[in-house]
Scaffold this motif. Sequence first.
Motif: not given
Length: 629
Positions: A28-41, A45-47, A155-164
């Motif tokens: 499968g094609p590779r992806a890193t967590f860093r590539q996921l960050l732009p979609f979150l950032f 403001r909401v985060l 990613v957002l609805t299962q615990g990542l966004a409220d990690s703080v």
Amino acid sequence: MSHDMSEASARPVRGRRNPFARAQDDGGPRATFRQLLPFLFEHKRVLVVVSVLSVIAAATTLVQPLLIGEVIARVQAEQPLGVLVGGLVLFVLVSSAVGAYQHYLLQRTGTAVVLSSRRQLIARLLHLPIREFDARRTGDLVSRVGTDTTMLYAVLTQGLADSVGNVLLFVGALIAMLVIDPIMLLSIVGVLGVSVVAVASLSGRIRRATSAQQESVGELTSGIERAIGAIRTVRASGATEREERAVTEKASQAYAAGVRVAKASALVVPIAGIALQASMLVVLGVGGMRVASGAVTIAELVTFVMFLFLMVMPLASAFGAMTSVGQALGALGRIQEVLDLPTEAADDAPSTRPVPVPGAPAIAFRDVRFRYPEAVVAARRQAVKEAQEEHVPTLAEAAEAREDDVLRGVTFEVPRGARVALVGPSGAGKSTILALIERFYDPTAGRIELDGQDIRELPREELRARFGYVEQDAPTLAGTIADNLRLAAPDASDADCERVLRAVNLGGVIDRSPLGIDSPVGEDGVMLSGGERQRLAIARALLTAPPILLLDESTSSLDGLNEQLMRDAIDAVAQGRTLLVIAHRLSTVVDSDRIIVLDRGEVVGQGTHSELVQSVPLYRDLARHQLLV
């Protein structure tokens, strides 16, 4: 009609495997967590608001065990509770209200992330070079926009966004447990540590399994798209059962891949449950002894147990986040693969005003050579293999997977205002010439000129605005007749639309319906005949009033009467325009100003019909077979 690699170049072959996929060791094609960050950032403001709310929720939650412990202690000491119960209820209500609003924001933001990723994918897909579509499966690309982007929602609805807040909750509970009794805390650290290591090791398996699952879903979508898109051919060929078995097999493969994801992710739940149960048993055993020895009170034990639950809650959330992130990275690898592809405009010339060279021909080919990219050849070779295995006579089956040059030193000129025809047997490279003029591909060597200027020095948008292009088997878009006509001329009036329709003998189509040009054409133009679809494509090209018309087998679907009417219409619109026409029927081009004969990618003769009959054996044979000599 010609069916060769060169003449199918502008059409994607459906149901193919993807030779461009950047595979890794697990397939499968590779992806890193860093590539996921732009979609979150993009929604930072909401985060931030969600993070603040999670901190508030964590703080109000951490206070509750302390209040409950104090209530138990006062009850044991027969002391009045005072405002403790009211304070406890208030903190529970605040925690619940904050959690509900936080949940809403996460759900909304997760949906926004999916929308953002789809917008990026759609924008990139519709601007990819034609070679990408020639080498990729349509269904697989559609799957990336649909199912792959949905994976980012988790990613957002299962615990990542409220990690703080979860980190605060975990650390706060850990400190409180350490203060209450360090020995009981040390007794459960080992159990929790083992569970964390186990889940971390599973995340890699989940990501790989998810990537494989998404590839399988793409294969399934492509198979369905292929079968439905060619359903008439499939039925007429008696291949319905074979296509059903082929698509069902892809569905089974997607199921098997989904089961592998389920197996990997299912282990996370029991690990978290075992960790909690083992921790509880250890705490109750050790805590019971500590209470018996007088080291801790019953109130402190109860408070410790509640803090244990609070510590395990964010740990379970982290396990879920690791699972969802692993799945998202598997899907993101496929999304990022497309987003990393260069657009057609990446090598485009800067915007400039064309400067025609006085006396130069409208179009000129100067020793042009062309060879399709290896990925396109590999895709067509695979398409031929699959079509032969399934015995379905589709365009993909007939496409020749040529690895040599399709054009070999082609040189000719199209004088301004002239009508020039390209003729030759299947595989001669006729349609490839039009694809190169439109810059769907660039020549491997040589030079193509428009009014004396190299077309690579012109932006594609400005270049294509000079042409009216009617491809072979031109598609009819779902919608109305007007929708199809205004594809290239969105501001055209109803009167202009009706004028070009009557010019190509389609007046009867709009007269037979009270809706006129707003009459629906159905999916793929199913409500029109083959000839009507062909004439509609020509009318669409004529509506923009281009100085040059490129017609690829434009009369191939017409009967004798409509062919003559179409020739009359083209004669009428040809006044003051340059025409470059590909024709399989020589009867439609015998009166051309110049006829260029192609064979195996080379020009073997040029001249008028009478001249070529005398001087070019290949043309003479073609004319004889069509009873023109």
